[in-house]
Design a protein around this motif. Structure first.
Motif, short mmCIF file in Angstrom:
data_model
loop_
_atom_site.label_atom_id
_atom_site.label_comp_id
_atom_site.label_asym_id
_atom_site.label_seq_id
_atom_site.Cartn_x
_atom_site.Cartn_y
_atom_site.Cartn_z
N SER A 147 1.05 -1.28 0.10
CA SER A 147 0.00 0.09 -0.12
C SER A 147 0.82 1.20 -0.04
O SER A 147 0.46 2.37 -0.26
CB SER A 147 -0.96 -0.11 1.25
OG SER A 147 -0.25 -0.18 2.39
N LYS A 148 2.14 1.13 0.57
CA LYS A 148 2.88 2.41 0.35
C LYS A 148 4.54 1.75 0.27
O LYS A 148 4.76 0.51 0.04
CB LYS A 148 2.82 3.20 1.26
CG LYS A 148 2.91 2.42 2.97
CD LYS A 148 2.53 3.37 3.85
CE LYS A 148 2.77 2.53 5.18
NZ LYS A 148 2.50 3.11 6.43
N ARG A 150 5.27 -0.10 -4.00
CA ARG A 150 3.84 0.20 -4.44
C ARG A 150 3.60 0.55 -5.86
O ARG A 150 3.00 -0.33 -6.73
CB ARG A 150 3.28 1.27 -3.52
CG ARG A 150 1.70 1.53 -4.14
CD ARG A 150 1.07 2.95 -3.29
NE ARG A 150 -0.09 3.25 -4.11
CZ ARG A 150 -1.12 3.15 -3.52
NH1 ARG A 150 -1.54 2.91 -2.43
NH2 ARG A 150 -2.28 3.73 -4.45
N GLU A 151 4.39 1.38 -6.11
CA GLU A 151 4.16 2.12 -7.53
C GLU A 151 4.63 1.05 -8.86
O GLU A 151 3.93 0.89 -9.78
CB GLU A 151 5.01 3.24 -7.70
CG GLU A 151 5.03 4.00 -9.15
CD GLU A 151 3.61 4.24 -9.69
OE1 GLU A 151 2.58 4.57 -8.89
OE2 GLU A 151 3.51 4.23 -10.72
N TRP A 183 1.94 -1.57 -9.04
CA TRP A 183 0.72 -1.26 -9.59
C TRP A 183 0.81 -0.98 -11.04
O TRP A 183 0.00 -1.40 -11.80
CB TRP A 183 0.25 0.18 -8.94
CG TRP A 183 -0.95 0.83 -9.54
CD1 TRP A 183 -1.08 1.68 -10.39
CD2 TRP A 183 -2.21 0.30 -9.35
NE1 TRP A 183 -2.27 2.10 -10.85
CE2 TRP A 183 -3.11 1.13 -10.14
CE3 TRP A 183 -2.84 -0.39 -8.33
CZ2 TRP A 183 -4.55 0.98 -10.25
CZ3 TRP A 183 -4.30 -0.65 -8.36
CH2 TRP A 183 -4.86 0.28 -9.40
N GLU A 200 -8.40 2.67 -10.69
CA GLU A 200 -7.45 3.60 -9.87
C GLU A 200 -8.02 3.86 -8.69
O GLU A 200 -9.27 4.25 -8.38
CB GLU A 200 -7.32 4.86 -10.54
CG GLU A 200 -6.47 5.99 -10.22
CD GLU A 200 -4.84 5.22 -10.42
OE1 GLU A 200 -4.26 4.97 -9.14
OE2 GLU A 200 -4.56 4.78 -11.47
N GLY A 251 -9.05 5.27 -4.80
CA GLY A 251 -8.96 6.53 -3.99
C GLY A 251 -7.88 6.49 -2.87
O GLY A 251 -7.30 5.66 -2.75
N GLU A 252 -7.78 7.74 -2.41
CA GLU A 252 -6.59 7.81 -1.31
C GLU A 252 -6.88 6.95 -0.40
O GLU A 252 -5.73 6.08 0.03
CB GLU A 252 -7.09 9.21 -0.71
CG GLU A 252 -6.06 10.37 -1.06
CD GLU A 252 -4.66 9.98 -0.87
OE1 GLU A 252 -4.36 10.01 0.21
OE2 GLU A 252 -3.92 9.62 -1.85
N ARG A 253 -8.14 6.71 0.38
CA ARG A 253 -7.94 5.46 1.48
C ARG A 253 -8.55 4.33 1.14
O ARG A 253 -9.01 3.46 2.09
CB ARG A 253 -8.85 6.28 2.60
CG ARG A 253 -8.13 7.32 3.28
CD ARG A 253 -9.24 8.23 4.10
NE ARG A 253 -8.43 9.17 4.47
CZ ARG A 253 -7.97 9.15 5.74
NH1 ARG A 253 -8.18 8.13 6.41
NH2 ARG A 253 -7.16 10.09 6.46
#
Ligand code: AMP
Length: 285
Positions: free
Chosen positions: A11-12, A16-17, A20, A32, A34-36
């Motif tokens: 998730s971080k 992560r990038e 994804w 895509e 959302g933030e949370r």
């Protein structure tokens, strides 16, 4: 659990990038988030992507909370995750290295006998030391391991390194690699290879393979084909096609991306012209 395949990704953090983007490049078309949002549905396949901490991925997979996961091999081993490594993903590459202050006299791991070593990877470090027959005291720290010698917390460190610049910036010198890591796709141990899992491995694998290669096209004098072929670091045979101009042929081959730098000048020297290299989108052996 629903009958959709679930895959946990970090998730971080640094995995992560690229994780994804691998799912995107594979054509799963994850929506895509959302933030949370902790879950993303894929438009092109019955796959759901869950965002969890990279450290927790091995446990989620082991416990069957998700079908598969992506995380660093170092984390799988550090967490002693009882999981199957389904695929190496070619990014997140780093190595666990032992290092000492540049002025230290140690030149190998065995010189750390009886000394204090700071690490945030205690299991991997303990195993590497045991394998090398070295008895040392491990000081467990969370983050910023590389400043431990300066704080006199320890005389050496064992930490993950990718470029080595953090070591150099902190006045440290490596004693060598203890473990090599990269991002991996993991699955529950002994889980049957059902169709969804096999498809995921094939599709992700096709992108991982493709990224590591380039499609090479060039025109070569006919009498240089054997020499050019001998030069190519490819497994298969290149495709050779006649051109309208006599004495010249078109040559196509798949070559490892990391060999291009060395290869181009050599091809030129053998008379190759119109040399093109193209990215490959997918590759299934
Ligand atoms: P992060 O969540 O950013 O701390 O990512 C940690 C994971 O990224 C590690 O467990 C490794 O699998 C991978 N990684 C790649 N390069 C490095 C590096 N230089 N230092 C630490 N972790 C790295």
């Amino acid at each position: 659990m629903s009958d959709r395949l679930t895959i946990a990704i970090p998730s971080k953090g640094r995995l992560r990038e690229p994780s994804w983007s691998l799912l995107e490049a594979s054509g799963l078309a994850p929506e895509e988030p959302g933030e949370r949002v902790l879950i993303a549905h894929c438009r092109n396949a019955d796959v759901d992507v869950l965002f969890v901490r990279a450290d927790d991925v091995p446990e989620y997979v082991q416990d069957g909370v998700v079908d598969c996961g992506i995380t660093g091999l170092d984390l799988v081993r550090e967490r002693e995750g009882n999981v199957d490594i389904l695929l190496e993903l070619g990014y997140g590459t780093c190595s666990l290295q032992a290092a000492v202050p540049t002025e230290d006299t140690a030149t190998s791991l065995s010189d750390l006998e009886g000394r204090r070593i700071a690490t945030s990877h205690p299991r991997l470090a303990a195993k590497a030391l045991a394998d090398a027959g070295v008895n040392a005291e491990l000081v467990k720290v969370v983050g910023s391991v590389e400043i431990a010698p300066r704080l006199e917390l320890a005389e050496a460190i064992i930490d993950l390194v990718s470029t080595g610049s953090t070591l150099r910036t902190n006045g440290l010198r490596t004693l060598g690699t203890l473990f090599s890591s990269q991002a991996v796709l993991i699955g529950r141990v002994g889980e049957a290879m059902n169709e969804e899992r096999a498809t995921l491995i094939t599709v992700l694998g096709s992108v991982v393979n493709a990224r590591a290669n380039r499609y090479l096209l060039c025109n070569v004098p006919s009498d240089a084909v054997d020499e050019v072929t001998a030069l190519l670091p490819t497994k298969g045979s290149p495709t050779v096609m006649p051109l309208a101009t006599p004495g010249v042929v078109a040559l196509h081959a798949l070559v490892p991306a990391n060999a291009i730098w060395q290869l181009l000048p050599k091809l030129e020297r053998l008379g190759a012209t119109s040399i093109l290299t193209l990215p490959v989108e997918r590759m299934v052996h």
